[in-house]
Design a protein around this motif. Structure first.
Motif, PDB file in Angstrom:
ATOM      1  N   PRO A  21       0.833  -1.207   0.000  1.00  0.00           N
ATOM      2  CA  PRO A  21       0.000   0.000   0.000  1.00  0.00           C
ATOM      3  C   PRO A  21       0.865   1.254   0.000  1.00  0.00           C
ATOM      4  CG  PRO A  21       0.016  -1.019   2.180  1.00  0.00           C
ATOM      5  CD  PRO A  21       0.701  -1.981   1.243  1.00  0.00           C
ATOM      6  N   HIS A  38       1.251   4.768   1.038  1.00  0.00           N
ATOM      7  CA  HIS A  38       0.651   5.610   2.074  1.00  0.00           C
ATOM      8  C   HIS A  38       1.767   6.439   2.704  1.00  0.00           C
ATOM      9  CE1 HIS A  38      -1.665   5.754   6.176  1.00  0.00           C
ATOM     10  NE2 HIS A  38      -1.659   6.919   5.556  1.00  0.00           N
ATOM     11  N   SER A  39       1.803   7.714   2.393  1.00  0.00           N
ATOM     12  CA  SER A  39       2.901   8.554   2.873  1.00  0.00           C
ATOM     13  C   SER A  39       2.389   9.885   3.389  1.00  0.00           C
ATOM     14  CB  SER A  39       3.912   8.805   1.745  1.00  0.00           C
ATOM     15  OG  SER A  39       3.293   9.483   0.664  1.00  0.00           O
ATOM     16  N   VAL A  69      -1.265  14.047   3.665  1.00  0.00           N
ATOM     17  CA  VAL A  69      -1.294  12.592   3.680  1.00  0.00           C
ATOM     18  C   VAL A  69      -1.763  12.143   2.304  1.00  0.00           C
ATOM     19  CG1 VAL A  69      -3.623  12.500   4.700  1.00  0.00           C
ATOM     20  CG2 VAL A  69      -2.117  10.500   4.802  1.00  0.00           C
ATOM     21  N   GLN A  97      -2.802   8.834   0.356  1.00  0.00           N
ATOM     22  CA  GLN A  97      -3.201   7.431   0.419  1.00  0.00           C
ATOM     23  C   GLN A  97      -3.597   6.993  -0.986  1.00  0.00           C
ATOM     24  OE1 GLN A  97      -6.053   8.134   3.902  1.00  0.00           O
ATOM     25  NE2 GLN A  97      -5.140   6.170   4.424  1.00  0.00           N
ATOM     26  N   ALA A 146      -2.162   9.511  11.100  1.00  0.00           N
ATOM     27  CA  ALA A 146      -2.181   9.000   9.728  1.00  0.00           C
ATOM     28  C   ALA A 146      -1.444   7.669   9.598  1.00  0.00           C
ATOM     29  CB  ALA A 146      -1.562  10.021   8.779  1.00  0.00           C
ATOM     30  N   PRO A 179       1.691   6.656   8.521  1.00  0.00           N
ATOM     31  CA  PRO A 179       2.175   6.386   7.159  1.00  0.00           C
ATOM     32  C   PRO A 179       3.292   5.354   7.121  1.00  0.00           C
ATOM     33  CG  PRO A 179       3.199   8.357   8.013  1.00  0.00           C
ATOM     34  CD  PRO A 179       2.218   7.910   9.059  1.00  0.00           C
ATOM     35  N   HIS A 237       6.022   8.208  -2.049  1.00  0.00           N
ATOM     36  CA  HIS A 237       5.496   7.107  -2.858  1.00  0.00           C
ATOM     37  C   HIS A 237       6.592   6.521  -3.752  1.00  0.00           C
ATOM     38  CE1 HIS A 237       1.551   7.393  -1.396  1.00  0.00           C
ATOM     39  NE2 HIS A 237       0.858   7.371  -2.532  1.00  0.00           N
TER      40      HIS A 237
END
Length: 223
Positions: free
Chosen positions: A21, A23-24, A41, A43, A65, A67, A198
């Motif tokens: 996934p 997610h950062s 964020v 996603q 969040a 991440p 990402h």
């Protein structure tokens, strides 16, 4: 907002292939808690941003969040040999105010500020301290520079053409309220910082720097 179709970006969101996934969190940090930092964020390709002031706000919102990676737009290390960010550092004359990553980018025509010029000292200090806190909580933290990432991705920097930068992020495949053009430029750079996260998560990045000083992460569109 209309997308400029005349310039094709070298990469877009569909090119991310990792099964993990994506997610950062991206932070466009300021040097003072009295001035808002951009926070994002990311996603998947969904963007959400805020303007946050204090370290406590940045830490709490980021932990919420949760991440995979935190990407901070700030120098996160000192030039090798330096002991502090300030001009009275005994190593200032010998070791200077720039790191290898800035010198490497300069040779490529990528403009950046030396991390220890007077106007950058508080930012660098805050970035180093914030990164240490996040890492103490077990988070992976990377240093990013949105301006350099935008150069690599063929996007304009915010100082050059903010509306076209927003359009380019939309063309890249990102979705969110940023498209309406009402966000601060700090939030837009936080989006780019998160996007670098990402690239890092998907192993499509270049690490620029040295082992002693650490690395600044750039997107790599060729991997």
């Amino acid at each position: 907002m209309d997308i400029n179709q005349n310039k094709k970006l070298p990469f877009n969101f569909s090119d991310f292939t990792s099964g993990k996934p994506l997610h950062s969190v991206g932070i466009d940090l300021t040097g003072s808690e009295k001035r808002a930092s951009g926070w994002c964020v990311l996603q998947g390709n969904s963007v959400s941003t805020s303007k946050l002031f204090t370290n406590k706000e940045l830490i709490n919102q980021t932990i919420l969040a949760n991440p995979a990676v935190i990407s901070i737009d700030s120098p996160l290390s000192l030039p090798f040999g330096r002991l502090s960010v300030f001009d009275n550092d005994p190593g200032r004359a010998a070791f200077g105010i720039t790191r290898a990553c800035e010198r490497i980018m300069s040779k490529r025509g990528i403009r950046s500020y030396p991390p220890l010029i007077k106007s950058m000292q508080q930012l660098t200090l805050r970035g180093i301290e914030l990164a240490q806190i996040f890492r103490s909580f077990g988070y992976q933290v990377i240093e990013s520079f949105p301006g350099a990432a935008q150069d690599v991705l063929g996007m304009p920097r915010k100082q050059t053409d903010l509306p076209q930068l927003i359009s380019s992020l939309q063309q890249f495949g990102l979705k969110g309220d940023f498209i309406n053009g009402l966000l601060s430029h700090d939030e837009i750079d936080a989006i780019t910082a998160a996007l670098v996260g990402h690239f890092f998560t998907d192993n499509k990045y270049e690490a620029v720097g040295t082992t002693e000083e650490g690395y600044l992460i750039l997107p790599n569109c060729k991997t």
